[in-house]
Each structure stands twice: as C-alpha cells, then as structure tokens.
Design a protein around this motif. Structure first.
Motif, PDB file in Angstrom:
ATOM      1  N   UNK A  63       0.454 -55.109  28.265  1.00 48.02           N
ATOM      2  CA  UNK A  63      -0.240 -55.957  28.740  1.00 48.02           C
ATOM      3  C   UNK A  63       0.045 -56.175  30.276  1.00 48.02           C
ATOM      4  N   UNK A  64       1.454 -55.809  31.156  1.00 43.32           N
ATOM      5  CA  UNK A  64       2.017 -55.788  31.557  1.00 43.32           C
ATOM      6  C   UNK A  64       1.441 -54.813  32.690  1.00 43.32           C
ATOM      7  N   UNK A  65       1.972 -54.739  33.652  1.00 44.22           N
ATOM      8  CA  UNK A  65       1.901 -53.963  35.193  1.00 44.22           C
ATOM      9  C   UNK A  65       2.551 -52.169  34.365  1.00 44.22           C
ATOM     10  N   UNK A  66       1.771 -51.914  33.826  1.00 48.63           N
ATOM     11  CA  UNK A  66       2.164 -50.631  33.133  1.00 48.63           C
ATOM     12  C   UNK A  66       0.888 -49.468  32.477  1.00 48.63           C
ATOM     13  N   UNK A  67       1.146 -48.740  33.151  1.00 46.77           N
ATOM     14  CA  UNK A  67       0.085 -47.299  33.021  1.00 46.77           C
ATOM     15  C   UNK A  67      -0.048 -46.983  31.604  1.00 46.77           C
ATOM     16  N   UNK A  68      -1.035 -46.966  30.530  1.00 43.32           N
ATOM     17  CA  UNK A  68      -1.263 -46.804  29.531  1.00 43.32           C
ATOM     18  C   UNK A  68      -1.683 -45.658  28.975  1.00 43.32           C
ATOM     19  N   UNK A  69      -1.195 -44.583  28.346  1.00 49.28           N
ATOM     20  CA  UNK A  69      -1.916 -42.890  28.041  1.00 49.28           C
ATOM     21  C   UNK A  69      -3.390 -43.134  27.133  1.00 49.28           C
ATOM     22  N   UNK A  70      -5.165 -43.147  27.644  1.00 46.93           N
ATOM     23  CA  UNK A  70      -6.073 -43.528  26.921  1.00 46.93           C
ATOM     24  C   UNK A  70      -6.669 -42.849  25.936  1.00 46.93           C
ATOM     25  N   UNK A  71      -6.470 -41.480  26.657  1.00 45.09           N
ATOM     26  CA  UNK A  71      -7.814 -40.301  26.400  1.00 45.09           C
ATOM     27  C   UNK A  71      -7.422 -39.283  27.610  1.00 45.09           C
ATOM     28  N   UNK A  72      -8.146 -37.836  27.005  1.00 45.33           N
ATOM     29  CA  UNK A  72      -8.412 -37.111  28.060  1.00 45.33           C
ATOM     30  C   UNK A  72      -9.217 -37.092  28.780  1.00 45.33           C
ATOM     31  N   UNK A  73      -9.948 -36.548  29.719  1.00 44.29           N
ATOM     32  CA  UNK A  73     -10.854 -36.324  29.904  1.00 44.29           C
ATOM     33  C   UNK A  73     -12.045 -35.686  29.400  1.00 44.29           C
ATOM     34  N   UNK A  74     -11.248 -34.386  28.388  1.00 43.46           N
ATOM     35  CA  UNK A  74     -11.923 -32.951  27.787  1.00 43.46           C
ATOM     36  C   UNK A  74     -12.032 -33.746  26.520  1.00 43.46           C
ATOM     37  N   UNK A  75     -12.040 -34.895  26.012  1.00 44.97           N
ATOM     38  CA  UNK A  75     -12.470 -35.678  24.771  1.00 44.97           C
ATOM     39  C   UNK A  75     -13.769 -37.185  25.160  1.00 44.97           C
ATOM     40  N   UNK A  76     -14.179 -36.756  26.772  1.00 48.42           N
ATOM     41  CA  UNK A  76     -15.221 -36.914  26.823  1.00 48.42           C
ATOM     42  C   UNK A  76     -16.325 -37.018  27.694  1.00 48.42           C
ATOM     43  N   UNK A  77     -16.462 -35.541  26.966  1.00 46.97           N
ATOM     44  CA  UNK A  77     -17.425 -34.406  28.103  1.00 46.97           C
ATOM     45  C   UNK A  77     -18.583 -35.129  28.443  1.00 46.97           C
ATOM     46  N   UNK A  78     -19.536 -35.853  28.292  1.00 48.10           N
ATOM     47  CA  UNK A  78     -20.993 -36.068  28.049  1.00 48.10           C
ATOM     48  C   UNK A  78     -21.050 -36.954  28.622  1.00 48.10           C
ATOM     49  N   UNK A  79     -21.914 -37.512  28.878  1.00 50.37           N
ATOM     50  CA  UNK A  79     -22.762 -39.227  29.482  1.00 50.37           C
ATOM     51  C   UNK A  79     -22.686 -39.718  27.965  1.00 50.37           C
ATOM     52  N   UNK A 101     -11.971 -44.370  20.787  1.00 50.34           N
ATOM     53  CA  UNK A 101     -11.690 -45.695  20.444  1.00 50.34           C
ATOM     54  C   UNK A 101     -10.105 -45.587  20.653  1.00 50.34           C
ATOM     55  N   UNK A 102      -9.490 -46.273  21.076  1.00 51.90           N
ATOM     56  CA  UNK A 102      -7.919 -45.750  21.428  1.00 51.90           C
ATOM     57  C   UNK A 102      -6.967 -47.404  21.580  1.00 51.90           C
ATOM     58  N   UNK A 103      -5.344 -47.550  21.647  1.00 51.80           N
ATOM     59  CA  UNK A 103      -5.088 -48.426  22.288  1.00 51.80           C
ATOM     60  C   UNK A 103      -4.322 -49.025  23.062  1.00 51.80           C
ATOM     61  N   UNK A 104      -4.354 -50.450  23.542  1.00 53.55           N
ATOM     62  CA  UNK A 104      -3.374 -50.285  24.668  1.00 53.55           C
ATOM     63  C   UNK A 104      -1.780 -51.449  23.960  1.00 53.55           C
ATOM     64  N   UNK A 105      -1.221 -50.856  23.932  1.00 52.05           N
ATOM     65  CA  UNK A 105      -0.279 -52.383  22.869  1.00 52.05           C
ATOM     66  C   UNK A 105      -0.568 -51.770  21.709  1.00 52.05           C
ATOM     67  N   UNK A 106      -1.226 -53.053  20.675  1.00 56.81           N
ATOM     68  CA  UNK A 106      -1.543 -53.289  19.410  1.00 56.81           C
ATOM     69  C   UNK A 106      -2.887 -53.663  19.851  1.00 56.81           C
TER      70      UNK A 106
END
Length: 417
Positions: A40-56, A61-66
């Motif tokens: 929850x601090x000043x870090x960049x956390x991987x969430x997804x690839x853009x390819x997994x969000x292909x359409x409007x 669903x994922x997590x940052x930490x827990x």
C-alpha cells in the motif's frame, strides 16, 4: 529504530544484508506492516496485461498485496482500477476473475449499489425511500461515496497500480537497466495464451529471494544443466536497479572454458553431458526471436512481478501474499500478436518447462515450502547470504547472492528498519 517497528524486524548488529532474521518470514505483525509500507506504499504493483481487457466493459479481478482490486476498461476506452469493496457495507462487488460488463456497471449483490468503470457511485436503490418513508438523508451525495481508487499506468501494454501519489513514474521506479530489459521483452503487442495458478505454503519473500538467486539455478533445477539450458559457466550475470529490482540474464553462446572446467570437477550434479536424452526432443525445439543472444531472462520487479523468457516461453508471474505463511502465484503466459503458427506452437509446447508442474520451475515452490517449514520455531536465527562476497548490486557471473543482498537493503529502507 522506528518506534512502531516490530522486534521481529531487528537485524543482527554488524551483519548488514548478509544475515536476514527468519522471524520476518513468519510474523503476522511484520506481514501487516509490509502491506502498509510496501504493497500500500509507494510501489508499482502488476495488475494485468492490456490484452486481458480487449473491449469496453472488460474487467479483471486481482490484488495489490492482499487488497482485492478490479481493473476495468471504461466506455471511454481508458483503463481504471479500484478496490473491490462496496462503499456501502464493505461487500465484495466483482466476484468473477475476468469478464465483461455489457452496460458498464458493477453492482454489489448485497444491496445493489451500482458503480461505473471508474469506481464512481451511480445508483442507490430506494435512495429517496418508499411512500415518503425511509431512504438516504436529503444531503446524501453519491460523489462522496466512490470506491477507493487505484492510480494506474499502462506501460507497454502492461497495467501497474499504486495506492500512493508519491510513487515515481514507472521507468524511474524500475531503473534504467531494468527498464531496458522490460522493453526488450515487451517489444510489441502481446497475446495471452494461457493462465495457471498455484498456492504455495511459504512466505512471499522467500519467492522474491528465489527470483534473484542465480546460485541455485544449476543446483536445484537439474533439467537446466542436463539439457543445456543453463550452466553456471555460461555468459551472463545479474543486474540490479534501485536495490529491489533485478534482471538475471544468460547467453548460451558464451561459455567460459575455465569456469566449465571448474563445473566438471566440482563433484556436483550440475554437469551431466550426454547422460540423459529427452524422449521428445521437440520440447526444446525453438527459434531465435530477439536481436541479441540472450536465451534466458528472469526479470523481477518488486514487490509483485516476475517476467521470464526461457527459450521461447514468455510469462508474467504475479506474487500475491495471502498471509505470513502462504501466497498465490499466478502465471500469465503470452506471445506476440504477430507470432507465426510455428512460433505459437513452440511457446505452447515449452509451457511444459514452467508453471506449477513445470520441468524447471516446480522445484521453486517446493524449496519455498521447505524453507517455511524449517523456520517455524527458529525466528531468532538468520540465513547466510555471503556467496560472491558481502556487497550488493550487479555481478557478471552466477555464483553470487548480490542481488538478494540488494533486495534486503531496499526492503529495509521501505520498512524503515
């Protein structure tokens, strides 16, 4: 030491980064502080690839930490992310891993409060009451009850999120050398070709150490040296930026003969020339696809992402802590949108090398669990991180733990200990 720092985080005097107290791997107090100061601090956390969000309307669903998070593609085609917790009573809103919202709304099943892709509150059932009774107060303002927003960046088709306004831009966060290797692997639009998930009964930091450890690669992973994918005598090394991010890279075409002689005479199992053969040699068939001679890259972006190139298999590994004794590892395998059918077939077959039951990577989960089991009552002891010396940073060889020592140097800065 910071007044709120748990005693488990106290490093032995005079050991610097070569002796890490085992107590930090099984303390709930340390784990909770990590969620606050790191995830929850000043870090960049991987969430997804853009390819997994292909359409409007696409979401994941994922997590940052827990902390549960949802990543969306809005009707304006922009990417957003928000905490998956209803502003009303705290219920989980999105219960699917992937999907598409046809109307762009995300509705909590509990009381049907509805939010848009940005996480803004759009609808409250019976807000004005019924028959002149009940309802929300007249001064209730929906714009005051949005979901907790996540700051996001789309970097080369990969979505990262942070809760902090102080997190620097993504390339500054990575560091120059690490950012170069990220661009190298993300050289063009990608195509996701599969996912696997595994729960590992170990502390997430054991796995972070593992991804920065070239010392174990030819000793634990015997498939590597047996079939010529990796030996400690090959060309390459480790690169470290900003202490906590690293790249382990290998060039099979460059081998030091004096080092190879040492490998052969070291009486280990790391050299088994001609002893074994694959029943199906096509498992390792492939093609050169980069402009350089690098055949293996393990890219580690702290705290949550590992990206690898092993032969022609490419994958993101997302590290998701669940508690002090367990984490989930999510593998997202990918290729490039312009892959030929032949190259895609290479990638699909080489998926057998990695993942939860991979011929190479299955030992990493097991070694993590072995460590966790053995330290359960020995938190006052420390490990020994002196291979390759006691310094931190980049090395031009593989018999080193310098990148791990760097990790702990950066970790201590983040945790303020």
């Amino acid at each position: 030491m910071n007044a709120i720092t748990p005693p488990h985080l106290k490093w032995p005097a005079g050991t610097d980064h070569t002796a890490v107290p085992y107590s930090i791997f099984n303390s709930r107090e340390v784990y909770d502080l990590e969620q606050k100061k790191i995830h929850n601090g000043p870090t960049w956390n991987y969430l997804s690839t853009e390819a997994e969000l292909p359409e409007k309307g696409s979401f994941k669903s994922t997590y940052i930490g827990d902390t549960p998070v949802v990543v969306t593609r809005g009707q304006d085609n922009e990417i957003y992310a928000w905490v998956n917790r209803c502003a009303h009573r705290g219920a989980e809103i999105c219960r699917e891993r992937h999907g598409k919202s046809e109307d762009g709304a995300y509705t909590c099943v509990y009381h049907q409060w509805a939010f848009d892709a940005k996480g803004d509150l759009r609808g409250v059932p019976f807000q004005r009451g019924l028959g002149g009774k009940g309802g929300m107060p007249k001064d209730f303002a929906k714009d005051q009850h949005s979901l907790r927003k996540v700051r996001v960046v789309n970097h080369l088709g990969v979505i990262f999120g942070t809760f902090s306004d102080e997190t620097p831009d993504i390339e500054t966060y990575m560091g120059e050398d690490v950012a170069y290797h990220f661009k190298r692997i993300l050289k063009g639009p990608i195509e996701v070709i599969g996912h696997t998930r595994q729960y590992i009964a170990g502390n997430w930091k054991f796995y972070s150490e593992n991804t920065k450890d070239p010392y174990h690669a030819s000793l634990l992973h015997l498939f590597h040296p047996t079939f010529g994918i990796y030996r400690a005598s090959l060309g390459g090394g480790t690169i470290v930026n900003n202490d906590v991010h690293s790249v382990l890279w290998v060039e099979n075409s460059k081998e030091d003969e004096s080092k190879l002689s040492d490998v052969k005479s070291d009486n280990t199992r790391t050299y088994q020339e001609g002893t074994y053969q694959l029943a199906d040699p096509s498992l390792l068939a492939g093609a050169k696809e980069f402009d350089d001679d690098t055949t293996t890259v393990i890219f580690s972006l702290f705290p949550s992402l590992v990206v690898h190139q092993i032969q022609n298999t490419l994958a993101f590994r997302q590290i998701l802590p669940k508690n002090e004794n367990e984490f989930e590892l999510v593998w997202t395998f990918f290729g490039y949108a312009d892959d030929t059918e032949e190259m895609r077939n290479f990638r699909l077959k080489q998926l057998n090398l990695v993942g939860p039951a991979g011929l190479i990577s299955m030992e990493d989960g097991e070694s993590t669990e072995l460590c966790q089991k053995a330290i359960v009552r020995d938190g006052n002891y420390t490990n020994v991180l002196e291979m390759g010396g006691v310094g931190t940073g980049t090395d031009d060889h593989f018999v080193t733990e310098g990148a791990i020592r760097s990790l702990w140097k950066g970790y201590r800065k983040m945790m303020d200990v």
